[in-house]
Design an enzyme around this catalytic site. Structure first.
Site, PDB file in Angstrom:
ATOM      1  N   ASP A  47      -8.421   2.140   6.298  1.00 61.35           N
ATOM      2  CA  ASP A  47      -9.387   2.257   5.208  1.00 61.35           C
ATOM      3  C   ASP A  47     -10.805   1.954   5.696  1.00 61.35           C
ATOM      4  OD1 ASP A  47      -7.319   2.881   3.579  1.00 61.35           O
ATOM      5  OD2 ASP A  47      -7.288   0.977   2.486  1.00 61.35           O
ATOM      6  N   ASP A  51     -13.924   4.430   5.389  1.00 60.50           N
ATOM      7  CA  ASP A  51     -15.130   4.037   4.654  1.00 60.50           C
ATOM      8  C   ASP A  51     -16.379   4.182   5.523  1.00 60.50           C
ATOM      9  OD1 ASP A  51     -13.719   3.471   2.349  1.00 60.50           O
ATOM     10  OD2 ASP A  51     -13.440   1.356   2.856  1.00 60.50           O
ATOM     11  N   LYS A 130      -8.041  -4.479  -7.037  1.00 60.11           N
ATOM     12  CA  LYS A 130      -7.910  -3.045  -6.753  1.00 60.11           C
ATOM     13  C   LYS A 130      -6.548  -2.807  -6.099  1.00 60.11           C
ATOM     14  CE  LYS A 130     -10.341   0.840  -4.615  1.00 60.11           C
ATOM     15  NZ  LYS A 130      -9.182   1.372  -3.873  1.00 60.11           N
ATOM     16  N   ARG A 151      -3.668  12.199  -9.485  1.00 54.83           N
ATOM     17  CA  ARG A 151      -5.101  12.467  -9.540  1.00 54.83           C
ATOM     18  C   ARG A 151      -5.460  13.802  -8.913  1.00 54.83           C
ATOM     19  NH1 ARG A 151      -9.638   8.299  -7.386  1.00 54.83           N
ATOM     20  NH2 ARG A 151      -8.628   8.648  -5.376  1.00 54.83           N
ATOM     21  N   CYS A 435      14.893   7.501  30.518  1.00 52.69           N
ATOM     22  CA  CYS A 435      15.191   6.918  29.210  1.00 52.69           C
ATOM     23  C   CYS A 435      15.711   5.498  29.395  1.00 52.69           C
ATOM     24  CB  CYS A 435      16.227   7.776  28.484  1.00 52.69           C
ATOM     25  SG  CYS A 435      16.837   7.043  26.950  1.00 52.69           S
ATOM     26  N   CYS A 459      22.940  10.354  25.001  1.00 48.28           N
ATOM     27  CA  CYS A 459      22.068   9.213  24.716  1.00 48.28           C
ATOM     28  C   CYS A 459      22.453   8.560  23.394  1.00 48.28           C
ATOM     29  CB  CYS A 459      20.607   9.662  24.661  1.00 48.28           C
ATOM     30  SG  CYS A 459      19.462   8.274  24.425  1.00 48.28           S
TER      31      CYS A 459
END
EC number: 6.5.1.2
Length: 715
Positions: A47, A51, A130, A151, A435, A459
């Protein structure tokens, strides 16, 4: 030398042409993040980073107002609704809020309100947490819930009514007196932290996708196509606002009185909401709720301040995408510094090797963090998904002191390295080429950031998904042996690799399948019969069932037709695998494979990597020992009217199934495609043919009925 990220140009020195370019870049980036957040429920940045992008965009637009246009993110809200749900027009737009990040910005907001309203005193302000969730609008007519919508872009949302009816906090019928004839009531769908953790645990145990944070889990749960999935998720709802109201339920309505009415009407209203009478009161609430943040049962990312009197709200009105009478006071992203002790590699169910940072325990936002995702090899090296440097191109090493941030307040991530504290002997991290679970070779394909295990058949980390693929409809398609049965048999240790399926009957004296819940002697007998029926299998089905990366049904058929028999196919693959080197493969067998029309380098390399892993060969040999016959590929004819033609089937076919039509066309040398293009030769249209038929007509492609198709191919 270490690559450096090109710094963003200083706004003060921007010329108009350069500002135009920078605005275009910022708008495209923000639009991409809006789609990821609002439509995909999968934000890609924190966030705080988002912003920062918006604040830079707003600052440039303020300096060059003539460059502002209607499509700018500062003039719009969210993202357009996705295509999966019906669209709903909001009677009153659901706008977003302006943001404040410092105390003085809150004071400036209150001063602007006072100036606009010409007030001597600070008006009463409602302060509320909020909630970090998904905004929702609920339309009631005569007190009954008739529609629920997300929304979306603020003007048009998605119809999620059926799913919302499963949320206990949302009343189907409003309670009390003074119910408006029509009203749109709004709030936030969210998930409690403990419910989120429990859901992720269930998802992980079931081999399903886990959610990044409670906000994503709430949004993803609400937007499910299957209402039963939504009903199974512990969604909550806080009511805090409204849109259209035919009448207000009280004289001289205010924000806090409306919240009381929502409570009486049957909604849950956040108990932390407070009425403030000064800037100092509002900031004191912000600090108090910030201190409580970690102990709250739900996620919040700031405080919202709203002018209390609704007549004041009406006078203040809106500016572009947000109201003048409200603002969001955001919390700063929470960070802490700690030491990265070790980098471990986890293997996912698709074979992806994902690095994880093991950290010295550190508290970030009230939560003890010990692990952080490192995504992939490039991320460790300081390279982003777009190939550009991140963290100024600084790599991450074991022993580094790092700055950790909880993105979205949940997922820990490393945002920077404190280079001054890097140990003298710290070595660059070398990503493993084997691996860590099964020891098979790991490969990284060109253009990808992910290393993958090639031990497809053996695997343990991939076993369940590979076995599900093995029994799928286009592979062995064993009646009565679906995904749930595979999960059960694998969990009990009965089926670890494909050959084990064909030895179940021989081992049943010890296993006793008939004693399992939902099984009996008849169902077990039918299962064994279905398994035995698949001991004879077509070559293309066997190749597809192996789960080789990039080898889907179409490529499996190309390989089967080219080599004809199992022996020829295996002989060529082993020859190509034996010649594989780090420098490449120049063997005749590889060149022959690579030159098959429709195969190419990427598929050829994936096939050879599979056969270069000896344990895959052992697992395949064990499977072949259980099979009776692998049928040779039926060679496509080249002497028919449709040989070499591209055909698309659409609509409901009455004379044959889609699979029968496809198989017949391929036997006659045609290529069957799933979509219409300029390269399509024929579209065979059945009943209720839709967009493919329309596109065919637009492109001038020949359209045939079923009877015309049968006549063309000689019935």
């Amino acid at each position: 030398m270490t690559a450096k990220t090109k710094p963003a140009p200083d706004i003060a020195t921007l010329t108009k042409p350069k500002a135009k370019v920078e605005l275009m870049r910022l708008r495209l980036e923000i639009e991409g993040h809006d789609k990821a957040y609002y439509q995909d429920d999968a934000p890609k940045i924190s966030d705080a980073d988002y912003d920062a992008l918006r604040r830079r965009l707003e600052a440039i637009e303020q300096k060059f107002p003539e460059l502002v246009n209607a499509s700018s993110p500062t003039q719009t809200v969210g993202a357009a609704p996705a295509r999966g749900f019906a669209k709903v027009q909001h009677a009153v737009p659901m706008l977003s809020l302006g943001n404040a990040f410092a105390d003085d910005e809150v004071a400036e907001f209150v001063e602007r309100v006072q100036r606009f309203l010409r007030l001597d005193d600070v008006p009463a302000i409602v302060a509320e947490p909020k909630i970090d969730g998904l905004s929702l609008s609920l339309r009631y007519e005569n007190g009954e819930l008739v529609r629920a919508a997300t929304r979306g872009d603020g003007f048009t949302g998605e119809d999620v009514t059926a799913n919302v009816r499963t949320i206990k906090d949302v009343p189907n019928t409003l309670k009390g007196k003074h119910i408006p004839a029509a009203c749109e009531l709004r709030g936030e769908v969210y998930m409690l932290k403990q419910d989120f953790l429990a859901l992720n645990k269930r998802q992980e145990e079931a081999g399903e996708t886990v959610f990044a944070n409670p906000r994503n889990s709430a949004a993803g749960s609400l937007r499910q196509k299957d209402v039963l999935v939504t009903a199974s998720r512990p969604l909550k709802f806080f009511a805090y606002a409204w849109g259209e109201m035919s009448t207000y339920p009280m004289d001289e309505p205010t924000q806090h009185k409306m919240l009381q009415w929502l409570d009486h009407a049957g909604f849950v209203v956040n108990p932390e909401i407070t009425l403030c009478h000064s800037v100092e009161d509002a900031l004191a609430f912000y600090r108090r709720i910030g201190e409580k943040r970690a102990s709250l049962p739900y996620d919040i990312d700031g405080v919202v301040y709203k002018v209390d009197r609704l007549d004041y709200q009406e006078r203040l009105g809106f500016v572009s995408r947000s109201p003048r009478w409200a603002i969001a006071h955001k919390f700063a992203a929470e960070q802490a510094t700690t030491v990265l002790e070790k980098i471990d590699i986890q293997v996912g169910r698709t074979g992806a090797l994902t690095p994880v940072a093991r950290l010295q325990p550190v508290t970030v936002g009230g939560v003890v963090v010990q692990n952080a995702t490192l995504h992939n090899e490039d991320y460790i090296r300081g390279i982003g998904n777009d190939g550009e440097p991140i963290r100024d191109g600084v790599d991450i090493r074991e022993g580094d002191t790092v700055v950790v941030q909880r993105a979205g307040d949940v997922i820990p991530q490393i945002v920077s390295v404190v280079m001054q504290k890097r140990p003298a002997g710290a070595e660059p991290y070398h990503f493993p080429h084997k691996c860590p679970v099964c020891g098979s070779h790991a490969v990284r394909e060109e253009g990808e950031a992910v290393w993958r295990c090639t031990g497809a058949l053996i695997c343990p980390a991939q076993a369940v998904e590979r076995l599900k693929h093995f029994v799928s409809r286009l592979a062995f398609d064993i009646d009565g042996l679906g995904e749930k049965q595979i999960e059960l048999f694998h969990e009990r240790g009965w089926v670890q690799e494909p050959a084990d399926i064909f030895t179940l009957k021989a081992r049943n004296d010890q296993l006793k399948l008939e004693q399992l819940e939902g099984y009996g002697e008849t169902s077990v007998r039918n299962l064994f019969a279905a398994i035995d029926a698949r001991r004879t299998i077509e070559l293309h089905r066997l190749i597809f069932a192996l789960g080789i990366r990039h080898v889907g049904e179409g490529n499996a058929k190309l390989l089967a037709r080219h080599y004809g028999t199992l022996d020829a196919f295996l002989s060529a693959m082993r020859a190509a695998a034996d010649a594989q080197t780090e420098e490449g493969n120049t063997s005749e067998a590889y060149q022959d494979l690579d030159n098959i029309a429709g195969i190419g380098d990427v598929v050829a390399e994936a096939v050879v990597e599979f056969f270069a892993e000896e344990r895959n060969i052992k697992a395949l040999d064990a499977l072949l020992a259980e099979l009776t016959e692998v049928l040779p590929a039926e060679q496509a004819r080249r002497d028919t009217a449709v040989a070499g033609k591209t055909v698309v089937f659409t609509g409901s076919l009455s004379k044959f199934t889609r699979d029968e039509a496809k198989a017949a066309a391929e036997r006659l040398g045609a290529k069957v495609a799933g979509s219409v293009s300029k390269k399509t030769d024929y579209v065979v249209a059945g009943e209720d043919a839709g967009s493919k038929l329309t596109k065919a007509k637009d492109l001038g492609v020949t359209v045939l009925t079923e009877d015309e198709w049968l006549a063309l191919i000689g019935n």
